[in-house]
Design a protein around this motif. Structure first.
Motif, PDB file in Angstrom:
ATOM      1  N   CYS A  45       0.837  -1.198   0.000  1.00 29.37           N
ATOM      2  CA  CYS A  45       0.000   0.000   0.000  1.00 29.37           C
ATOM      3  C   CYS A  45       0.872   1.249   0.000  1.00 29.37           C
ATOM      4  O   CYS A  45       2.070   1.191   0.262  1.00 29.37           O
ATOM      5  N   ILE A  46       0.239   2.368  -0.330  1.00 29.75           N
ATOM      6  CA  ILE A  46       0.931   3.652  -0.369  1.00 29.75           C
ATOM      7  C   ILE A  46       1.364   4.057   1.040  1.00 29.75           C
ATOM      8  O   ILE A  46       0.611   3.871   1.995  1.00 29.75           O
ATOM      9  N   ASP A  47       2.557   4.599   1.158  1.00 32.45           N
ATOM     10  CA  ASP A  47       2.981   5.219   2.408  1.00 32.45           C
ATOM     11  C   ASP A  47       2.583   6.700   2.308  1.00 32.45           C
ATOM     12  O   ASP A  47       3.330   7.523   1.758  1.00 32.45           O
ATOM     13  N   THR A  48       1.392   6.981   2.830  1.00 35.72           N
ATOM     14  CA  THR A  48       0.804   8.321   2.592  1.00 35.72           C
ATOM     15  C   THR A  48       1.651   9.450   3.186  1.00 35.72           C
ATOM     16  O   THR A  48       1.672  10.555   2.632  1.00 35.72           O
ATOM     17  N   LYS A  49       2.333   9.163   4.276  1.00 37.07           N
ATOM     18  CA  LYS A  49       3.187  10.200   4.881  1.00 37.07           C
ATOM     19  C   LYS A  49       4.322  10.579   3.913  1.00 37.07           C
ATOM     20  O   LYS A  49       4.548  11.755   3.623  1.00 37.07           O
ATOM     21  N   ASN A  50       5.010   9.552   3.422  1.00 34.49           N
ATOM     22  CA  ASN A  50       6.109   9.821   2.493  1.00 34.49           C
ATOM     23  C   ASN A  50       5.615  10.359   1.159  1.00 34.49           C
ATOM     24  O   ASN A  50       6.296  11.149   0.507  1.00 34.49           O
ATOM     25  N   TRP A  51       4.422   9.905   0.760  1.00 39.19           N
ATOM     26  CA  TRP A  51       3.853  10.418  -0.480  1.00 39.19           C
ATOM     27  C   TRP A  51       3.646  11.927  -0.357  1.00 39.19           C
ATOM     28  O   TRP A  51       3.957  12.690  -1.276  1.00 39.19           O
ATOM     29  N   SER A  52       3.169  12.323   0.776  1.00 36.50           N
ATOM     30  CA  SER A  52       2.918  13.749   1.020  1.00 36.50           C
ATOM     31  C   SER A  52       4.220  14.556   0.987  1.00 36.50           C
ATOM     32  O   SER A  52       4.273  15.640   0.398  1.00 36.50           O
ATOM     33  N   THR A  53       5.255  14.005   1.582  1.00 39.38           N
ATOM     34  CA  THR A  53       6.568  14.666   1.550  1.00 39.38           C
ATOM     35  C   THR A  53       7.056  14.807   0.112  1.00 39.38           C
ATOM     36  O   THR A  53       7.513  15.872  -0.313  1.00 39.38           O
ATOM     37  N   MET A  54       6.963  13.707  -0.623  1.00 37.44           N
ATOM     38  CA  MET A  54       7.376  13.716  -2.030  1.00 37.44           C
ATOM     39  C   MET A  54       6.579  14.751  -2.803  1.00 37.44           C
ATOM     40  O   MET A  54       7.126  15.504  -3.611  1.00 37.44           O
ATOM     41  N   LYS A  55       5.275  14.800  -2.521  1.00 37.11           N
ATOM     42  CA  LYS A  55       4.409  15.719  -3.259  1.00 37.11           C
ATOM     43  C   LYS A  55       4.855  17.165  -3.042  1.00 37.11           C
ATOM     44  O   LYS A  55       4.872  17.955  -3.997  1.00 37.11           O
ATOM     45  N   ASN A  56       5.221  17.488  -1.830  1.00 37.86           N
ATOM     46  CA  ASN A  56       5.682  18.850  -1.555  1.00 37.86           C
ATOM     47  C   ASN A  56       6.946  19.191  -2.341  1.00 37.86           C
ATOM     48  O   ASN A  56       7.080  20.299  -2.867  1.00 37.86           O
ATOM     49  N   VAL A  57       7.846  18.233  -2.409  1.00 31.64           N
ATOM     50  CA  VAL A  57       9.082  18.443  -3.166  1.00 31.64           C
ATOM     51  C   VAL A  57       8.762  18.686  -4.638  1.00 31.64           C
ATOM     52  O   VAL A  57       9.280  19.622  -5.259  1.00 31.64           O
ATOM     53  N   MET A  58       7.890  17.839  -5.175  1.00 27.85           N
ATOM     54  CA  MET A  58       7.555  17.967  -6.593  1.00 27.85           C
ATOM     55  C   MET A  58       6.751  19.235  -6.880  1.00 27.85           C
ATOM     56  O   MET A  58       6.949  19.880  -7.909  1.00 27.85           O
ATOM     57  N   LEU A  59       5.855  19.574  -5.973  1.00 30.45           N
ATOM     58  CA  LEU A  59       5.044  20.775  -6.184  1.00 30.45           C
ATOM     59  C   LEU A  59       5.914  22.027  -6.206  1.00 30.45           C
ATOM     60  O   LEU A  59       5.699  22.925  -7.027  1.00 30.45           O
ATOM     61  N   ALA A  60       6.890  22.080  -5.322  1.00 32.58           N
ATOM     62  CA  ALA A  60       7.786  23.240  -5.299  1.00 32.58           C
ATOM     63  C   ALA A  60       8.477  23.401  -6.649  1.00 32.58           C
ATOM     64  O   ALA A  60       8.696  24.518  -7.126  1.00 32.58           O
ATOM     65  N   PHE A  61       8.783  22.277  -7.252  1.00 28.61           N
ATOM     66  CA  PHE A  61       9.425  22.314  -8.574  1.00 28.61           C
ATOM     67  C   PHE A  61       8.439  22.703  -9.673  1.00 28.61           C
ATOM     68  O   PHE A  61       8.708  23.575 -10.496  1.00 28.61           O
ATOM     69  N   LEU A  62       7.267  22.079  -9.637  1.00 28.73           N
ATOM     70  CA  LEU A  62       6.281  22.319 -10.692  1.00 28.73           C
ATOM     71  C   LEU A  62       5.691  23.727 -10.629  1.00 28.73           C
ATOM     72  O   LEU A  62       5.290  24.283 -11.650  1.00 28.73           O
ATOM     73  N   ASP A  63       5.655  24.288  -9.440  1.00 31.19           N
ATOM     74  CA  ASP A  63       5.012  25.606  -9.253  1.00 31.19           C
ATOM     75  C   ASP A  63       5.940  26.781  -9.519  1.00 31.19           C
ATOM     76  O   ASP A  63       5.570  27.929  -9.262  1.00 31.19           O
TER      77      ASP A  63
END
Lengths: 109, 109
Positions: free
Chosen positions: B82-100
DNA sequence: AATATTTATCGTAATATTGCAATGAATAAA
DNA sequence: TTTATTCATTGCAATATTACGATAAATATT
């Protein structure tokens, strides 16, 4: 084999993978960040900024251009590269839809 | 060479590239989407869903697990992923900072 | 214990990616 | 027109990735 079997996946999945692959090398990440920061940049500047050889930078730029994320304008002997903001926005929507999957989801194990 | 010169890039650039590389193959995109949809999934189900051989799926799962994006719990002879939602959230922040990056930027050429 | 089921690992083949030296092409400057 | 300058392309070597058959490891079932 090194050959992704794209035909067994949806167009959306393949598109996400293609965009992600573009960001899958730190040099291309650095190039894009620099283009955003400087808001236009000639290839030579990138070669100086990033420590890679000119043909290597040129190759990375070619990939990003092919994907539509950047544009290049010839200015004399140099080439001015910049972000294609319209396509960047489209890409961003595709990636956001993928990254935001977690909002309707809860942990399980 | 096929060898990224990570030492010449920032930690942030290398981190973005690592996460992006994980999404750079449609099979891993499909795996993650399925894990989100089903909210927990045994390896065998993924082998059926996606058309790749079991060792191939197992290898992709290993990469995602190594990155911390998924977790695996042994349940008898099968393994529940299953997804590790905590780490997914961390990853998402990293990627969003780049995409934004584009929000403070305008076109140039 | 013997067998079945499920997943991981190993080994290997095929293809892809990365990097750069050498060189070509195009424009600018002399 | 010759010479710089700048970028793209070619060719090649080294490494990485993808895929899967064969097999091992672990647990469940009989």
């Amino acid at each position: 084999m090194g050959l992704a079997k794209t035909e067994m996946f949806t167009d959306q999945q393949n598109e996400i993978a293609l965009f992600a692959k573009a960001f899958g090398h730190p040099a291309r990440v650095a190039i894009l960040q620099h283009l955003f920061k400087i808001n236009s940049c000639v290839c030579g500047d990138l070669v100086n900024q990033i420590g890679l050889a000119q043909p290597t930078i040129s190759q990375h730029l070619k990939e990003l251009k092919h994907l539509g994320l950047i544009k290049g304008n010839v200015e004399g002997t140099s080439v001015c590269y910049c972000i294609d903001t319209k396509n960047w926005s489209t890409m961003k929507n595709v990636m956001l839809a993928f990254l935001d999957q977690d909002i309707q989801n809860t942990d399980c194990c």
